[in-house]
Design a protein around this motif. Sequence first.
Motif, short mmCIF file in Angstrom:
data_model
loop_
_atom_site.label_atom_id
_atom_site.label_comp_id
_atom_site.label_asym_id
_atom_site.label_seq_id
_atom_site.Cartn_x
_atom_site.Cartn_y
_atom_site.Cartn_z
N MET A 1 0.86 -1.18 0.00
CA MET A 1 0.00 0.00 0.00
C MET A 1 0.90 1.23 0.00
N PRO A 2 0.65 2.18 -0.92
CA PRO A 2 1.49 3.37 -0.94
C PRO A 2 1.17 4.30 0.22
N THR A 3 2.19 4.98 0.69
CA THR A 3 1.94 6.02 1.69
C THR A 3 1.30 7.21 0.96
N PRO A 4 0.58 8.06 1.68
CA PRO A 4 0.03 9.25 1.05
C PRO A 4 1.11 10.11 0.39
N GLU A 5 2.29 10.17 1.00
CA GLU A 5 3.39 10.97 0.45
C GLU A 5 3.86 10.39 -0.89
N THR A 6 3.97 9.06 -0.98
CA THR A 6 4.40 8.42 -2.22
C THR A 6 3.38 8.66 -3.31
N LEU A 7 2.12 8.51 -2.98
CA LEU A 7 1.06 8.73 -3.96
C LEU A 7 1.08 10.17 -4.48
N GLU A 8 1.28 11.13 -3.60
CA GLU A 8 1.36 12.53 -4.01
C GLU A 8 2.58 12.79 -4.88
N ARG A 9 3.71 12.15 -4.57
CA ARG A 9 4.91 12.30 -5.41
C ARG A 9 4.67 11.72 -6.80
N PHE A 10 3.99 10.57 -6.87
CA PHE A 10 3.66 9.96 -8.17
C PHE A 10 2.77 10.90 -8.99
N GLU A 24 9.59 4.85 -14.32
CA GLU A 24 10.87 4.37 -13.77
C GLU A 24 10.87 4.39 -12.25
N GLU A 25 10.33 5.46 -11.69
CA GLU A 25 10.40 5.67 -10.24
C GLU A 25 9.34 4.92 -9.43
N PHE A 26 8.17 4.66 -10.04
CA PHE A 26 7.04 4.19 -9.23
C PHE A 26 6.45 2.85 -9.64
N TYR A 27 7.00 2.17 -10.65
CA TYR A 27 6.45 0.88 -11.08
C TYR A 27 7.44 -0.23 -10.74
N THR A 28 6.91 -1.41 -10.46
CA THR A 28 7.78 -2.56 -10.21
C THR A 28 8.45 -2.98 -11.52
N GLU A 29 9.52 -3.71 -11.41
CA GLU A 29 10.27 -4.17 -12.59
C GLU A 29 9.38 -4.98 -13.53
N ASN A 30 8.50 -5.80 -12.98
CA ASN A 30 7.63 -6.66 -13.79
C ASN A 30 6.20 -6.15 -13.86
N ALA A 31 6.02 -4.85 -13.75
CA ALA A 31 4.68 -4.27 -13.75
C ALA A 31 3.90 -4.68 -15.00
N VAL A 77 -7.41 4.33 -7.34
CA VAL A 77 -8.07 4.76 -8.57
C VAL A 77 -7.82 6.26 -8.72
N ILE A 78 -7.27 6.62 -9.88
CA ILE A 78 -6.98 8.02 -10.18
C ILE A 78 -7.70 8.38 -11.47
N ARG A 79 -8.37 9.53 -11.45
CA ARG A 79 -9.00 10.07 -12.66
C ARG A 79 -8.02 11.08 -13.26
N TRP A 80 -7.68 10.86 -14.52
CA TRP A 80 -6.73 11.73 -15.22
C TRP A 80 -7.40 12.41 -16.41
N ARG A 101 -2.88 -1.53 -8.68
CA ARG A 101 -2.58 -2.37 -7.51
C ARG A 101 -1.12 -2.11 -7.16
N TRP A 102 -0.91 -1.64 -5.96
CA TRP A 102 0.43 -1.31 -5.50
C TRP A 102 1.00 -2.47 -4.68
N GLU A 103 2.29 -2.66 -4.79
CA GLU A 103 3.04 -3.55 -3.91
C GLU A 103 3.98 -2.64 -3.12
N GLY A 104 3.62 -2.37 -1.90
CA GLY A 104 4.39 -1.43 -1.11
C GLY A 104 4.32 -0.05 -1.73
N GLU A 105 5.47 0.47 -2.14
CA GLU A 105 5.56 1.84 -2.66
C GLU A 105 5.65 1.88 -4.19
N ARG A 106 5.30 0.76 -4.86
CA ARG A 106 5.39 0.72 -6.32
C ARG A 106 4.13 0.10 -6.93
#
Length: 126
Positions: A1-10, A24-31, A77-80, A101-106
């Motif tokens: 689960m992302p922290t609110p700070e991580t989600l805001e940075r994303f 590069e910064e916010f997705y897992t290698e096998n996303a 869920v983000i509306r863009w 679906r997040w795994e930790g911070e990614r």
Amino acid sequence: MPTPETLERFIARVEENAHAEAVEEFYTENASLQENQEPPRHGRDTAVARERAMLPRAASISSTCVRPVFVNGDKVVIRWIFHFEWKDGTVTHMEELAYQRWEGERIAEETFFYDPAQRVPRKPQS
């Protein structure tokens, strides 16, 4: 689960139009990334390459997160709203929901839901 700070940075990275860098910064290698019901694409490097291939075709891009952002455990869920002005003089205006679906911070999985007719570049309205 992302922290609110991580989600805001994303969100800030995407709104800065640093799309490839956000991947590069916010997705897992096998996303896994999926457009509507198309087959998913796998791998962060593939997603970065796709973003980098698209960006040079644009004269300008505007990326806006429409709040609120919905978070429930590891699901987000983000509306863009994206507005592209292409170098050929056409524009693309898209509104989408990104289901993540997040795994930790990614981000491990993401599906984009939108009307595919929005992807067709159009002549700008006068």
